[in-house]
Design an enzyme around this catalytic site. Structure first.
Site, PDB file in Angstrom:
ATOM      1  N   LYS A  80       0.858  -1.198   0.000  1.00 38.50           N
ATOM      2  CA  LYS A  80       0.000   0.000   0.000  1.00 38.50           C
ATOM      3  C   LYS A  80       0.890   1.242   0.000  1.00 38.50           C
ATOM      4  O   LYS A  80       1.903   1.289   0.717  1.00 38.50           O
ATOM      5  CB  LYS A  80      -0.872  -0.034   1.257  1.00 38.50           C
ATOM      6  CG  LYS A  80      -1.908   1.087   1.345  1.00 38.50           C
ATOM      7  CD  LYS A  80      -2.744   0.924   2.617  1.00 38.50           C
ATOM      8  CE  LYS A  80      -3.836   1.965   2.733  1.00 38.50           C
ATOM      9  NZ  LYS A  80      -4.641   1.830   3.970  1.00 38.50           N
ATOM     10  N   SER A 155      -9.656   1.809   3.164  1.00 35.23           N
ATOM     11  CA  SER A 155      -8.837   2.569   2.262  1.00 35.23           C
ATOM     12  C   SER A 155      -7.817   1.748   1.480  1.00 35.23           C
ATOM     13  O   SER A 155      -7.309   2.204   0.459  1.00 35.23           O
ATOM     14  CB  SER A 155      -8.092   3.645   3.062  1.00 35.23           C
ATOM     15  OG  SER A 155      -7.203   3.043   3.988  1.00 35.23           O
ATOM     16  N   SER A 179      -9.668  -0.641   7.395  1.00 37.37           N
ATOM     17  CA  SER A 179      -9.116  -0.545   6.036  1.00 37.37           C
ATOM     18  C   SER A 179      -8.407  -1.777   5.512  1.00 37.37           C
ATOM     19  O   SER A 179      -8.057  -1.815   4.339  1.00 37.37           O
ATOM     20  CB  SER A 179      -8.163   0.636   5.935  1.00 37.37           C
ATOM     21  OG  SER A 179      -8.910   1.812   5.764  1.00 37.37           O
TER      22      SER A 179
HETATM   23  N1  GLN Z   1     -12.941   3.891   6.474  1.00 43.39           N
HETATM   24  C1  GLN Z   1     -12.418   4.393   7.699  1.00 43.39           C
HETATM   25  C2  GLN Z   1     -12.058   5.852   7.531  1.00 43.39           C
HETATM   26  O1  GLN Z   1     -12.416   6.388   6.549  1.00 43.39           O
HETATM   27  C3  GLN Z   1     -11.229   3.585   8.125  1.00 43.39           C
HETATM   28  C4  GLN Z   1     -10.012   3.915   7.365  1.00 43.39           C
HETATM   29  C5  GLN Z   1      -8.830   3.125   7.752  1.00 43.39           C
HETATM   30  O2  GLN Z   1      -8.924   2.101   8.429  1.00 43.39           O
HETATM   31  N2  GLN Z   1      -7.674   3.626   7.357  1.00 43.39           N
HETATM   32  O3  GLN Z   1     -11.448   6.466   8.345  1.00 43.39           O
END
Ligand code: GLN
Length: 488
Positions: A80, A155, A179
């Protein structure tokens, strides 16, 4: 068909000299050439660098180096774009880091390299890991290999889509509120978020430091175990890194579930759950029972507050962490007539709308006059959520739930309504607030359209071995992962 291989398959093939690492990497490059224009899992990749590393792995194999000493020798793994890899661009899915090249390797990358892996490719993500669909990437939206009109989750959407499309056998992502687990569920992969502190965050660009954790995406539970084993362990460069003995996670493979008590969260199995998701998870719970687990209903009474608490704690931490992107130190500067204007231009043009929303929200909840009402209060409720889990784990060894309330949604479906987007993480967020390990594994499909469903397993702190035991027994008895995404 080499691109279909799992990490364990590649290790066997490389170890018996049936294939070379160069061939394994070339198979990924060929697959990327075939599908990437549709999937768009990567922000960038550097084939020459990957082939150089593969050649070095082949030379090591020729010298007699084995997978005993270097467990991932010659295996390609993609990363990532929020984890630093020396000499490679580090964008965090943002324009603000335009042109930045990382001067060092994150600790997880050092560990993958010392395990012999070929570290290759920068995977797409929501900007600074803020989002649930990759639609907040400054570059492009990644597509779900099961249905290209749909998002892969976020994400770490690129990390999930690349594995689901068989572009690489395994990837790393990061999980702050879901995420890893949410995109793994939506793409039909295995995703694991370790206990907070198990994996070093050194070289992971911070979003919310008290919640962030790096973990693997793979096609199988065995592969997840192999990657986890390679990246865990104390790191003096991360002050939150745990000093704890590292179990041999492979001991958890191939066991039954007799004697294990698994809790089903009462609050998670009602209202708003997609019927296809519910049916798949209900069936999975029966399967766990038939494998010997005892299912008990448990309650997490404060789980209703998890999303609200998360969007206070995570944004507060993000507002502080992202202050460093000021046009002076790391990032693409936009000039102005004076320093203040330069900061405004740099940050105003460099950050996308969701990142700005979070910085504003986070600054607000920390500001004098509101701190007690929001931030302090949220920290107290965070403690209650943590306590819910502690109490639940007095009577169960692990907890099971759906990973997400719905299967993958269509691109554009939730972009106009941030709250709807935030709600796709309702089942994953409390795990980060409590610092416990969580895993998502495939547990079937919805019918028309056929989309993957994920089952989430949550464990006690340091309970990864138990999660792996349950996940592996379930996977071996169902083999949902044999069904690959229909992209050719
Ligand atoms: N979807 C969640 C957010 O928007 C979690 C994101 C993540 O785990 N980096 O913050």
């Amino acid at each position: 068909m080499l691109h279909r291989s799992t990490v364990a398959d590649l290790i066997r093939l490389l170890g018996s000299r049936k294939i070379s690492s160069t061939e394994a990497v070339q198979a990924c490059l060929d697959r990327i050439a075939a599908v990437e224009s549709r999937v768009k899992a990567f922000i960038s990749h550097d084939p020459a660098d990957a082939l150089r590393q593969a050649k070095a792995a082949d030379e090591a194999l020729a010298r007699g180096e084995t997978h005993h000493n270097k467990p991932l020798l010659g295996v390609p793994i993609a990363i990532k774009d929020v984890i630093a890899v020396q000499g490679q661009p580090l964008t965090c899915g943002s324009r603000i880091l335009g042109g930045y090249v990382s001067p060092y390797d994150a600790t997880v990358i050092e560990r993958l390299r010392s395990a012999g892996a070929v570290v290759f490719g920068r995977l797409n993500m929501d900007e600074f890991a803020m989002g649930s669909s990759t639609e907040n990437s400054a570059f492009h939206t990644t597509r779900n290999p099961w249905d290209l009109e749909r998002i892969p989750g976020g994400s770490s959407g690129g990390s999930a889509a690349a594995v689901a499309a068989d572009e690489v056998p395994a990837t790393l992502g990061s999980d702050t509120g879901g995420s890893i687990r949410q995109p793994a569920a939506l793409c039909g992969c295995v995703g694991l978020k370790p206990t907070y502190g198990m994996v070093s965050r050194y070289g992971l660009v911070a979003f919310a430091s008290s919640l962030d954790q790096i973990g693997p995406f793979t096609k199988t539970v065995e592969d997840s175990t192999l990657l986890l084993q390679s990246i865990v362990g104390h790191d003096p460069k991360d002050s939150t890194s745990l000093r704890t003995p590292i179990p041999d996670y492979s001991q958890s493979l191939g066991r039954d579930l007799r004697g294990l008590r698994v809790g089903l969260v009462k609050e998670f199995m009602v209202g708003g759950l997609d019927p296809g998701v519910k049916a798949a998870v209900d069936a999975a719970v029966l399967q766990l029972q038939s494998l010997g687990a005892e299912i008990r209903e448990i309650s997490l009474p404060h789980s209703d507050y998890a999303v609200a608490v998360y969007y206070i704690v995570a944004t507060a931490e993000a507002s502080a962490n992202l202050a460093r992107f000021d046009g002076v130190r790391y990032c693409a500067r936009a000039e102005g007539n004076d320093p203040i204007q330069m900061y405004e231009n740099t940050r105003g043009r460099g950050f996308g709308p969701e990142v700005k929303r979070r910085i504003i929200l986070g600054t607000y909840v920390l500001s004098s006059g509101y701190y007690d009402a929001y931030y302090l209060r949220a920290q107290k409720v965070r403690t209650l959520i943590r306590e819910d889990f502690r109490k639940a784990f007095e009577s169960v060894d692990a907890i099971v739930s759906p990973t997400t309330p719905t299967p993958a949604f269509k691109a554009g479906e939730k972009t106009a309504d941030p709250l709807q987007m935030y709600l796709s993480d309702i089942f994953t967020i409390s795990c980060n607030l409590a610092g416990i390990p969580g895993m998502s594994i495939p547990c079937g499909f919805t019918t028309s359209p056929k989309l993957p469903v994920g089952m989430q397993l949550l464990g006690k702190p340091l309970g990864e071995a138990t999660l792996i035991r349950i996940a592996h027994a379930y996977e071996q008895s169902t083999r949902w992962n044999q069904d690959r995404a229909p992209i050719v």
